[in-house]
Design an enzyme around this catalytic site. Structure first.
Site, mmCIF file in Angstrom:
data_model
loop_
_atom_site.group_PDB
_atom_site.id
_atom_site.type_symbol
_atom_site.label_atom_id
_atom_site.label_comp_id
_atom_site.label_asym_id
_atom_site.label_seq_id
_atom_site.Cartn_x
_atom_site.Cartn_y
_atom_site.Cartn_z
ATOM 1 C CG HIS A 72 -0.291 0.671 2.211
ATOM 2 N ND1 HIS A 72 -0.170 -0.834 2.955
ATOM 3 C CD2 HIS A 72 -0.359 1.396 3.008
ATOM 4 C CE1 HIS A 72 1.124 -0.020 4.223
ATOM 5 N NE2 HIS A 72 0.161 1.348 4.288
ATOM 6 C CD GLU A 76 1.671 9.555 -1.146
ATOM 7 O OE1 GLU A 76 2.202 10.098 -1.300
ATOM 8 O OE2 GLU A 76 1.280 9.178 -2.371
ATOM 9 C CG ASP A 77 6.414 6.581 1.006
ATOM 10 O OD1 ASP A 77 5.879 7.741 0.989
ATOM 11 O OD2 ASP A 77 5.730 6.421 2.538
#
Length: 696
Positions: A72, A76-77
């Site tokens: 998840h 994003e990272d």
């Protein structure tokens, strides 16, 4: 942290057919992608997604959800992309990861930046697949468990407040009370540290002083039910510290005045035994009137089912008892996640109906701040039950009114509501509903939402719909003025303007449609020359001579100024030629010209006063009026006609208040002088459309 083989074994225990190779690949992928990243605690970053996946296995969720939990944060990272995840793990998992990522991006924005479109996409993703929300809730829960490692107190409080305002209510709305309670407790510790320490300390004292009193009462309940021939499980605990604090705040009482800090749970085999147990408890101990709730016959919207009652034990001690079946208990603690044999067709539609309400709220909201207010109202309030005359049940927040009820039934019904019957009696629309009320909405096709309703409605859906309707109504009224002014502009052109020319003008000026153009003209967002040029290209130049272009001549000169001194007319009093005027000179600034009776002057201003007067040929300035119009069809058009006949150009129009049958407007007008402005005020006062008119 769970090791790779431990995570796989957990999944295989309840899902023997799970794809072990795919789970292993996801575990390795997240470890590799997060690499040497660290969390605030100093742990490797990949420990977080692994722990979130572990939380998902406790709920026995399917392998797609477990893999989504592992991945998840990768988009994003890290350098991972949604396309890469789709290629390696399939389109379904990529879609789920993308849904979780959307909310993470929204979290990174400030409140005012949170775009409605992003929230709408997230709510749509949740309504289509609630696994997105389940992963996000587990993600937030694990982050809250490690929140104390973050050094910045401001950041800890911001995350805690967001958790309390949004994520704990969302957990409650899908029935995940275990998650909700832990999130609230951890957020409470950060937001109210003194209250948290005091309440948990008092609970520890009670536990130590009274020894096994909770166990003793639980045993007494079990014995009473056993004597009636029922085999049940009974457990007891002190109430949640946040729940106690909330009760203290709402009732304005001290900890010592809270009498029901103990809660007990009775688990039976079937529904019949639940009601039998209730009867036994009510005959063994005195019940407290008004504290009984039957959520078995009328479940909460999140599927929660249980009987709640409060009893008086020995020495006037109060205790709360919840009675439910074992199946109900698992559903009540973990909600939708508890019975997720993931099949879309089997999912109860009512459990996500509120998500569709959120999507409707997003569409109706004007800006991000308004949107957040409405969504919080939609997810964060205690509920009551009300019925239509045909028996359909609707759940609403405490304090809800017939208007909230009408919008809950259907947006169109709310918009047309003019009255209500509650339990057969005509009641005002602002009446607060009680549990079990039967509500009949009286409607009229010619009616519309009133701005005053915002003073008593409590649901986000109702507030968003009312605000949207009022904005559209105001826009339509402004468009009436715009159309009148448009006709005046067309009269200046050499040829009659047809529909084709108007359509072309709309395109040239970049408006969506004709109504939008009229609204822009009415609110002075586009000037006359631009309209003329759009209708007949070249006309603004060709017909701009004084004899062909009727406009206000603007030639203002001021006597009393030193040669070459700059000046400007004050915006607070809008002086026009004919007013007695005075100048204010401030160091390093030009002279500001005020009317002699300006209220700003009465307040005292640190500046040099200069005696001034208008030049001999001064004419043309902006005057400001306030007009109170009757709230009926055609009044704005009549006011626009008065301005047109008086040869006054509207430069700005703003509705400042709507109160029942009246609407109050501020209007800026180009006028020749004071006499011209006075004639316009007199004409307005003579009109049946205008209740009051005055110069500001």
């Amino acid at each position: 942290m769970l090791r790779q083989y431990e995570l796989v074994e957990r999944v295989k225990e309840y899902a023997p057919d799970a794809d072990e190779a795919l789970l292993n690949r996801a575990y390795v992928y997240t470890v590799q992608k997060h690499g040497s990243q660290k969390r605030a605690s100093g742990d490797p970053y990949f420990s977080h997604p692994v722990e979130v996946a572990g939380l998902m296995t406790e709920l026995k969720l399917d392998q797609e959800t477990i893999i989504t939990a592992l991945l998840h944060d990768t988009v994003e990272d890290t350098l991972a992309t949604t396309d890469e995840i789709a290629r390696l793990f399939g389109e379904d998992i990529a879609r789920l990861v993308d849904g979780v990522t959307k909310l993470s991006k929204i979290e990174a924005m400030t409140e005012n930046e949170r775009a409605a479109e992003n929230l709408r996409k997230f709510f749509l993703a949740m309504s289509e697949d609630l696994r997105v929300l389940l992963v996000k809730l587990a993600d937030r829960l694990h982050n809250m468990r490690t929140l104390h490692f973050i050094k910045s107190e401001e950041k800890r409080r911001r995350i805690a407040k967001e958790t309390m305002d949004i994520y704990a209510p969302l957990a409650e709305r899908v029935g995940m009370y275990e998650y909700m309670r832990e999130m609230q407790l951890l957020a409470f510790e950060q937001l109210e540290p003194e209250a948290y320490a005091t309440i948990t300390g008092r609970l520890d004292q009670i536990r130590n002083q009274e020894g096994g009193q909770v166990d003793a009462i639980a045993l007494a309940i079990k014995q009473a039910l056993a004597e009636a021939g029922m085999r049940v499980e009974v457990s007891g605990r002190e109430k949640h510290p946040y729940s106690i604090w909330k009760k203290m705040e709402e009732r304005h009482v001290s900890f010592e005045q809270i009498t029901d800090i103990m809660a007990f749970r009775v688990l039976s085999d079937n529904v019949v035994d639940c009601y039998r147990a209730l009867g036994v408890l009510h005959t063994t101990w005195q019940m407290i009137p008004g504290r009984f709730k039957d959520y078995i016959s009328t479940p909460k919207s999140n599927g929660y089912r249980s009987l709640h009652t409060s009893l008086i034990y020995e020495n006037s001690m109060r205790m709360e008892v919840q009675i439910r079946t074992r199946d109900m208990h698992r559903t009540n603690e973990f909600g939708l996640a508890a019975h997720w044999a993931y099949k879309q067709a089997d999912r109860p539609d009512g459990q996500v109906g509120w998500l569709r309400d959120l999507i409707e709220i997003v569409d109706a909201s004007h800006d991000a701040e308004e949107l957040l207010e409405h969504t919080r109202l939609a997810i964060y309030q205690d509920r009551i039950f009300a019925f239509t005359p045909k028996g359909t049940l609707f759940q609403l927040p405490k304090g809800a009114t017939p208007v909230d009820f009408a919008f809950a039934v259907h947006t169109d019904l709310g918009a047309k509501a003019v009255g209500a019957k509650i339990n057969g009696r005509h009641m005002p629309l602002r009446t607060q509903l009680n549990n079990g009320d039967v509500v009949e909405i009286i409607k009229s096709d010619g009616a519309g939402p009133e701005l005053s309703w915002l003073g008593f409605v409590v649901t986000g859906k109702a507030r968003a719909a009312i605000r949207r309707a009022v904005r559209l109504k105001e826009r339509a009224e402004i468009a009436v003025i715009g159309r009148k002014l448009f006709e005046e502009i067309c009269d200046r052109l050499p040829a009659k303007i047809g529909k084709k020319a108007i359509r072309e003008a709309v395109k040239r000026l970049g408006f969506e449609n004709e109504d939008e153009m009229m609204a822009a003209i009415g609110s002075a967002k586009v000037d006359d020359r631009d309209i003329m040029e759009a209708l007949v290209p070249g006309s603004a130049r060709e017909f701009s001579e004084p004899d062909a272009w009727p406009k206000q001549e603007r030639a203002v000169s001021i006597k009393g100024l030193t040669h070459g001194a700059g000046f400007h007319l004050a915006k607070c009093c809008h002086p026009v030629p004919g007013d007695r005027i005075v100048g204010l000179k401030k160091p390093g600034q030009g002279v500001e010209v005020h009317a002699i009776d300006c209220l700003e002057l009465a307040n005292g201003i640190d500046a040099d006063w200069i005696d001034l007067s208008w030049g001999e040929r001064s004419q043309g300035a902006i005057g400001r009026l306030r007009a109170v119009l009757y709230n009926r069809t055609g009044t704005l058009a009549e006011m626009a006609g008065i301005f047109a006949k008086s040869h006054a150009n509207v430069t700005n129009l703003h509705m400042i208040q709507r109160d029942g049958p009246f609407g109050t407007y501020e209007i800026d007008l180009e006028v020749q002088d004071l006499a011209h402005l006075t004639r316009i005020v007199s004409a307005l006062r003579a009109s049946d459309a205008v209740a009051e008119a005055e110069r500001i």
